[in-house]
Design a protein around this motif. Structure first.
Motif, short mmCIF file in Angstrom:
data_model
loop_
_atom_site.label_atom_id
_atom_site.label_comp_id
_atom_site.label_asym_id
_atom_site.label_seq_id
_atom_site.Cartn_x
_atom_site.Cartn_y
_atom_site.Cartn_z
N THR A 2 -1.65 -58.12 -38.92
CA THR A 2 -1.58 -59.21 -37.96
C THR A 2 -1.98 -60.52 -38.62
O THR A 2 -2.98 -60.60 -39.32
CB THR A 2 -2.54 -58.94 -36.77
OG1 THR A 2 -2.16 -57.71 -36.17
CG2 THR A 2 -2.44 -60.04 -35.75
N THR A 4 -3.46 -64.22 -38.54
CA THR A 4 -4.36 -65.07 -37.78
C THR A 4 -4.42 -66.42 -38.47
O THR A 4 -4.67 -66.49 -39.67
CB THR A 4 -5.79 -64.45 -37.73
OG1 THR A 4 -5.70 -63.17 -37.10
CG2 THR A 4 -6.73 -65.33 -36.94
N TYR A 73 -2.36 -66.26 -28.27
CA TYR A 73 -1.97 -64.92 -28.72
C TYR A 73 -0.49 -64.70 -28.46
O TYR A 73 -0.01 -64.94 -27.34
CB TYR A 73 -2.79 -63.86 -27.97
CG TYR A 73 -2.39 -62.45 -28.30
CD1 TYR A 73 -2.68 -61.90 -29.55
CD2 TYR A 73 -1.70 -61.68 -27.38
CE1 TYR A 73 -2.29 -60.62 -29.85
CE2 TYR A 73 -1.31 -60.39 -27.67
CZ TYR A 73 -1.61 -59.86 -28.91
OH TYR A 73 -1.22 -58.58 -29.23
N ASN A 74 0.24 -64.27 -29.49
CA ASN A 74 1.65 -63.95 -29.34
C ASN A 74 1.76 -62.48 -28.97
O ASN A 74 1.48 -61.60 -29.79
CB ASN A 74 2.42 -64.25 -30.62
CG ASN A 74 3.91 -64.10 -30.44
OD1 ASN A 74 4.38 -63.12 -29.89
ND2 ASN A 74 4.65 -65.08 -30.92
N ASP A 75 2.17 -62.20 -27.73
CA ASP A 75 2.19 -60.82 -27.26
C ASP A 75 3.39 -60.02 -27.79
O ASP A 75 3.51 -58.83 -27.51
CB ASP A 75 2.11 -60.76 -25.73
CG ASP A 75 3.30 -61.38 -25.03
OD1 ASP A 75 4.15 -62.01 -25.70
OD2 ASP A 75 3.37 -61.27 -23.79
N GLU A 76 4.27 -60.65 -28.56
CA GLU A 76 5.38 -59.94 -29.18
C GLU A 76 5.08 -59.59 -30.64
O GLU A 76 5.39 -58.49 -31.09
CB GLU A 76 6.67 -60.75 -29.10
CG GLU A 76 7.19 -60.88 -27.68
CD GLU A 76 8.42 -61.77 -27.58
OE1 GLU A 76 8.79 -62.43 -28.59
OE2 GLU A 76 9.00 -61.81 -26.49
N THR A 77 4.47 -60.52 -31.37
CA THR A 77 4.23 -60.31 -32.80
C THR A 77 2.78 -59.94 -33.12
O THR A 77 2.50 -59.48 -34.22
CB THR A 77 4.56 -61.59 -33.60
OG1 THR A 77 3.63 -62.62 -33.21
CG2 THR A 77 5.98 -62.05 -33.34
N GLY A 78 1.86 -60.17 -32.18
CA GLY A 78 0.45 -59.92 -32.43
C GLY A 78 -0.25 -61.06 -33.15
O GLY A 78 -1.44 -61.00 -33.42
N GLU A 79 0.49 -62.13 -33.45
CA GLU A 79 -0.10 -63.27 -34.15
C GLU A 79 -1.17 -63.93 -33.28
O GLU A 79 -1.02 -64.04 -32.06
CB GLU A 79 0.98 -64.30 -34.49
CG GLU A 79 0.47 -65.49 -35.25
CD GLU A 79 1.57 -66.49 -35.60
OE1 GLU A 79 1.23 -67.53 -36.16
OE2 GLU A 79 2.75 -66.21 -35.32
N LYS A 80 -2.26 -64.37 -33.94
CA LYS A 80 -3.36 -65.05 -33.26
C LYS A 80 -3.50 -66.43 -33.88
O LYS A 80 -3.43 -66.59 -35.09
CB LYS A 80 -4.66 -64.27 -33.42
CG LYS A 80 -4.60 -62.89 -32.81
CD LYS A 80 -5.83 -62.08 -33.16
CE LYS A 80 -5.68 -60.68 -32.62
NZ LYS A 80 -6.82 -59.84 -32.99
N ASN A 141 5.26 -66.43 -26.67
CA ASN A 141 6.26 -65.60 -27.35
C ASN A 141 7.56 -66.40 -27.40
O ASN A 141 7.55 -67.59 -27.14
CB ASN A 141 6.42 -64.24 -26.66
CG ASN A 141 6.76 -64.39 -25.19
OD1 ASN A 141 7.57 -65.23 -24.81
ND2 ASN A 141 6.12 -63.59 -24.35
#
Length: 151
Positions: A2, A4, A73-80, A141
């Motif tokens: 992930t 961040t 928080y990107n709920d598709e990629t998990g990026e923070k 997202n």
């Protein structure tokens, strides 16, 4: 793994003249915001803010006061994506007119709400000006951003 991303932003307040320094961004996150940028590997949050402000404005700042965190928080990629927000009244040096990020200028605090802000910046003003929030959280997202939760 992930990803961040850590960033910073600082409101520089000229108490004597009731003005704040703004940056009209022309690269990414276009529009009016406070100056700031990315935290580099091995760099503290405060040191990164001081460095970014120097690069973007020409000013040297000190006595930073933490005023909140934005967490996206990107709920598709998990990026923070985190933005550590500060304010200060302590600055010195010669203000640059502009950098490759955009034009830099002072604005009266009463005029702030009338400016063409970068997306989501206007909603952050109470965090900087009124110490109203300590955290803003949102999900984004490909379809866009969700409504922020402020606390």
């Amino acid at each position: 793994m992930t990803r961040t991303t850590l960033t910073n932003m600082c409101m520089i307040y000229d108490k004597e003249n009731n003005k704040v320094l703004v940056l009209d961004r022309i690269k990414s996150w276009k529009g009016i915001s406070f100056p700031g940028g990315k935290v580099e590997d091995g760099e503290s949050l405060i040191d990164s803010t001081i460095r970014e402000i120097k690069e973007e404005t020409g000013l040297t700042i000190s006595n930073l006061e933490a005023c909140g965190i934005i967490y996206l928080y990107n709920d598709e990629t998990g990026e923070k994506y985190f933005v550590f927000n500060y304010r200060t009244e302590d600055f010195s040096g010669t203000l640059l007119d502009r950098t490759d990020e955009g034009r830099i200028f002072w604005v009266d605090t009463e005029e702030l709400p009338k400016l063409n802000f970068a997306e989501g910046m206007k909603e952050r003003l109470p965090m900087f000006l009124e110490k109203q929030y300590s955290e803003g959280f949102g999900i984004w997202n490909e379809q866009g951003s969700s409504q922020f939760k402020w606390q």
